[in-house]
Enzyme design. Structure first.
Site, mmCIF file in Angstrom:
data_model
loop_
_atom_site.group_PDB
_atom_site.id
_atom_site.type_symbol
_atom_site.label_atom_id
_atom_site.label_comp_id
_atom_site.label_asym_id
_atom_site.label_seq_id
_atom_site.Cartn_x
_atom_site.Cartn_y
_atom_site.Cartn_z
ATOM 1 N N ARG A 1 7.723 8.201 7.688
ATOM 2 C CA ARG A 1 8.026 7.577 6.470
ATOM 3 C C ARG A 1 9.325 8.240 5.976
ATOM 4 O O ARG A 1 9.907 7.764 5.280
ATOM 5 C CB ARG A 1 6.623 8.438 5.519
ATOM 6 C CG ARG A 1 6.891 7.975 3.947
ATOM 7 C CD ARG A 1 5.838 8.497 3.425
ATOM 8 N NE ARG A 1 5.889 8.276 2.004
ATOM 9 C CZ ARG A 1 6.537 9.137 1.039
ATOM 10 N NH1 ARG A 1 6.887 10.339 1.448
ATOM 11 N NH2 ARG A 1 6.614 8.686 -0.294
ATOM 12 N N GLU B 1 -2.133 5.789 9.164
ATOM 13 C CA GLU B 1 -2.310 7.074 9.262
ATOM 14 C C GLU B 1 -2.439 7.542 10.779
ATOM 15 O O GLU B 1 -3.257 7.056 11.463
ATOM 16 C CB GLU B 1 -3.327 7.619 8.577
ATOM 17 C CG GLU B 1 -3.092 8.867 7.735
ATOM 18 C CD GLU B 1 -2.132 8.859 6.766
ATOM 19 O OE1 GLU B 1 -1.483 7.921 6.225
ATOM 20 O OE2 GLU B 1 -2.076 10.088 6.198
ATOM 21 N N LYS C 1 -9.542 8.341 2.240
ATOM 22 C CA LYS C 1 -7.974 8.869 2.471
ATOM 23 C C LYS C 1 -7.781 9.696 3.417
ATOM 24 O O LYS C 1 -8.332 11.021 3.567
ATOM 25 C CB LYS C 1 -7.479 9.340 1.002
ATOM 26 C CG LYS C 1 -6.084 9.899 1.080
ATOM 27 C CD LYS C 1 -5.588 10.111 -0.244
ATOM 28 C CE LYS C 1 -4.114 10.155 -0.328
ATOM 29 N NZ LYS C 1 -3.531 11.389 0.468
HETATM 30 S S1 IVH Z 1 -2.131 3.091 0.821
HETATM 31 C C1 IVH Z 1 1.339 3.748 -1.319
HETATM 32 N N1 IVH Z 1 -4.425 3.825 1.798
HETATM 33 O O1 IVH Z 1 -1.836 8.923 1.689
HETATM 34 C C2 IVH Z 1 0.540 2.592 -0.684
HETATM 35 N N2 IVH Z 1 -2.578 5.280 1.994
HETATM 36 O O2 IVH Z 1 -0.230 9.978 -0.591
HETATM 37 C C3 IVH Z 1 0.309 2.863 0.786
HETATM 38 N N3 IVH Z 1 -3.023 7.534 3.090
HETATM 39 O O3 IVH Z 1 1.539 7.533 2.367
HETATM 40 C C4 IVH Z 1 -0.767 3.685 1.063
HETATM 41 N N4 IVH Z 1 -5.155 7.094 3.646
HETATM 42 O O4 IVH Z 1 0.042 7.918 4.384
HETATM 43 C C5 IVH Z 1 -3.513 4.299 1.505
HETATM 44 N N5 IVH Z 1 -6.924 4.647 2.989
HETATM 45 C C6 IVH Z 1 -5.353 4.950 2.714
HETATM 46 C C7 IVH Z 1 -4.566 5.996 2.966
HETATM 47 C C8 IVH Z 1 -3.554 6.394 2.683
HETATM 48 C C9 IVH Z 1 -4.024 7.932 3.926
HETATM 49 C C10 IVH Z 1 -1.730 8.416 3.033
HETATM 50 C C11 IVH Z 1 -0.589 7.610 3.344
HETATM 51 C C12 IVH Z 1 0.279 7.751 1.898
HETATM 52 C C13 IVH Z 1 -0.403 8.796 1.401
HETATM 53 C C14 IVH Z 1 -0.103 8.862 0.005
#
Ligand code: IVH
Length: 671
Positions: A137, A173, A116
């Site tokens: 976003r 990101e 993440k």
């Molecule tokens: S999936 C909601 N994958 O974390 C589904 N998000 O708290 C789409 N983020 O707004 C997101 N790394 O900007 C996804 N490997 C990852 C991620 C990730 C960072 C961020 C993303 C999202 C936030 C959610």
């Protein structure tokens, strides 16, 4: 070079550059050095300059093509940008997995576990493979159009490689590598600008830059993690989607793992947690996702987050300690930064004894007092920071920290500058702390390169009050220097020689060395190339400066205000009297001086260059750009909607060329 040849070379260069971007950003296997890449880019720029109509928006030269924008326009997302539900321990992950099985009515399915990334969400819209928009976003339904900034991020392809969806809203990101972040912060501090607390803030702040040229100078990167809409191309699962992204030229994070069971996901989460410090960028957890897209559809989403994914958050790298004292330190441009001196504490295996409080507003925001029990956080290589006060553990003996009204070094009044930023600064340009740091910068290799003018010498000169400003170094005599500690005859002679040599340094080095806020090495070079002499630059107005490609509003303001200070004028006069040449030779005068002695006037809005760039071109060819048309004018060049100067030129029978004709005739000869 004729048109057909230019078209061919342009195509070849573009292809090569796109290929090198792909090798560098997506495969992380560069095949050429940065210098060679820049050479190719410059070559392309030069040819495109000669044939401006061959420029297309997805040419690698067009990353910083935009003008300054006002507010960012709002753009609705075709599919909402959701967030993720968090899990703070293994149990919560297992509960999520149980809910999924029940909802789906099956016991086995695949997952993907990913890092993440601790950055800022971004949606990229590609139409027929060409990047048309970058959107933040926002509130999830509507974001802000930051296309101009997004185009400056080198890891974002301007054009996708086939096969690609006809309409593609790909998401990921924006972030900064920790090393790039640290380097950038040092640079910002050097320029007297406010630094950022962590890479995430730096990424967010840079994305919001109104001036794409400033954004372009920030080391932003991008990694894909999901998509909103993909028309005309389907994938069965997330893993295939990620693989397809790599083929399209979109950067995908390493360490994405396909897992067969939730326990395997947990193993990968723990692996990522162990490795987090060794990654180039900050990650704050792992994301577990159902791999199969059909299963995802069946689980659906709440209005906030998808049910098919969960974020497993890592334990933060924090520690509890106490603030023993708060000290203020003075930077080169007078910025006062509060630093918390801590009772040493071990956080993630590293002992921390001081932490930054960034600025005085932060002290207020946190409500920090001296003696306070606080939680401090370390994130990768970043300077530790005070996160919050543990109020329940206060003893009542804590003391309120008074924002100093005087500089801790020179006792001059401190002023809060609200206009450009919120920093407090010492108002005394002669503050010893500023003078010491400023002089070291002036003498540094990239600036005036004065060998022997190191810290030991500078400290003595300032402490003994032998100099009151930078220019005073040129009045030092052999006797003065030999009186200093550790200064033998030979070293004194060498220093005097080095001082003498520095007098002929180019204007660009002097400009950088003067430490004008917001003016870095590159900007100093561009300014010097444009104006050539100090008096010419000193007369430049804000709008004239802003017309230069690399100069944004903040820098223009800073320059005008710097040259407006009486103390600046005094120092510059002293430098001139000391014999500094303060001139810049214009680089690469290759072609003949086709406009030698000729007076040239521009009128109307130029398309392919700014007014000052055009004027620089004239100077480079030996000509003299002026503002008004008279019988003495040799040439008038017209852009769009030329004004009265054009009419006057016609009346006086002065030769008139359009911008294109001018470039074809004179610019082509240059390259
Ligand atoms: S999936 C909601 N994958 O974390 C589904 N998000 O708290 C789409 N983020 O707004 C997101 N790394 O900007 C996804 N490997 C990852 C991620 C990730 C960072 C961020 C993303 C999202 C936030 C959610």
């Amino acid at each position: 070079m004729d048109r057909a040849e230019a078209r061919k070379t342009i195509e070849q260069l573009r292809e090569a550059l796109l290929q090198h971007d792909y090798l560098y950003y997506v495969l992380a296997q560069p095949e050429i050095t940065d210098t060679d890449y820049d050479k190719k880019l410059r070559e392309l720029e030069n040819i495109e300059k000669q044939f401006p109509d061959l420029i297309v928006p997805d040419s690698p030269t067009q990353r910083v093509g935009g003008m300054l924008v006002g507010a960012f326009p709002s753009v609705p997302h075709r599919s909402p940008m959701l967030s993720l539900t968090n899990a703070y321990n293994e149990n919560e992950v297992l509960e999520w997995d149980d809910r999924l099985r029940k909802a789906l009515g099956i016991t086995e399915f695949n997952y993907v576990t990913e890092p993440k990334i601790d950055g800022v969400s971004l949606s990229l819209i590609y139409e027929n493979g060409v990047l048309v928009r970058g959107v933040t976003r926002g509130d999830g339904d509507t974001g802000e159009d930051i296309t101009l900034t997004v185009r400056t991020i080198r890891s974002i392809p301007l054009r996708l490689r086939p096969p690609f969806p006809t309409f593609f809203d790909v998401r990921g990101e924006v972030y900064m590598d920790r090393k790039d972040f640290a380097r950038m912060n040092t640079q910002l501090e050097k320029q007297g600008e406010e630094s950022f607390a962590n890479p995430r803030n730096a990424a967010a702040g840079s994305l919001r830059q109104k001036d794409p040229a400033v954004a372009a100078s920030r080391p932003l990167r991008f990694l894909v993690h999901s998509f909103g809409v993909a028309e005309g191309l389907n994938w069965a699962n997330h893993y295939d989607f990620l693989k397809a992204c790599t083929v399209m030229g979109l950067p995908v994070p390493p360490y994405n793992q396909r897992c067969d069971t939730v326990m395997e996901c947990m193993r990968h989460c723990r692996f990522l947690e162990r490795e987090r410090d060794s990654l180039a960028y900050d990650i704050d957890g792992a994301v577990l996702k159902v791999n199969d897209f059909r299963l995802r559809e069946r689980t659906g989403s709440t209005h906030k987050s998808p049910r098919w994914a969960i974020a497993y958050k890592f334990a933060a790298q924090q520690g509890l300690t106490q603030i023993l004292d708060i000290k203020a330190s003075v930077g080169r441009t007078g910025t006062i930064t509060p630093v918390a001196k801590l009772k040493p504490v071990s956080v993630g295996g590293v002992t921390i004894s001081s932490a930054t409080l960034h600025n005085f507003d932060e002290i207020k925001r946190l409500g920090v007092k001296i003696g306070d029990p606080v939680i401090v956080q370390r994130a990768g290589d970043v300077i530790p920071k005070v996160l919050k006060v543990v109020e329940e553990q206060r003893t009542g003996k804590e003391k309120v920290f008074q924002v100093p009204e005087e500089c801790p070094v020179c006792d001059s009044p401190i002023a809060k500058e609200k206009e450009i930023e919120v920093a407090y600064r010492c108002t005394n340009p002669g503050c010893p702390a500023q003078l010491m740091r400023g002089l070291l910068h002036y003498a540094s290799r990239e600036a005036m390169d004065i060998d022997g003018m190191g810290e030991a010498l500078v400290n003595q000169l300032v402490e003994r009050k032998m100099i009151r400003d930078i220019a005073d170094i040129y009045s030092l005599t052999k006797k003065d220097i030999s009186r200093l500690e550790l200064y033998a005859d030979k070293r004194t002679d060498n220093l005097l020689k080095a001082l003498q040599r520095s007098k002929t340094r180019a204007l660009s080095r002097l400009l950088f060395g003067l430490g004008i806020r917001h003016v870095g090495e590159k900007a100093a070079y561009v300014l010097a190339q444009q104006y050539r002499t100090m008096p010419a630059l000193m007369e430049a107005t804000e709008p004239q400066l802003r017309a230069i490609h690399e100069v944004g509003p903040v820098m223009a303001k800073s320059l005008v205000s710097y040259f407006g200070f009486p103390t600046t004028r005094t120092v510059l006069n002293k430098l001139r009297r000391a014999g500094l040449t303060m001139e810049e030779k214009v680089a690469e005068v290759k072609g003949p001086q086709l406009l030698a002695g000729k007076t040239v006037v521009f009128t109307g809005e130029l398309e392919s260059m700014s007014r000052s760039e055009a004027e620089a071109k004239v100077r480079q060819l030996g000509g003299n750009p002026t503002g008004s048309v008279s019988a003495k004018t040799d040439l008038v060049v017209t852009g769009n909607a030329p004004g009265s100067k054009f009419t006057k030129a016609r009346k006086l029978g002065v030769k008139v060329l359009t911008e294109k004709e001018f470039l074809a005739k004179y610019d082509g000869q240059q390259n």
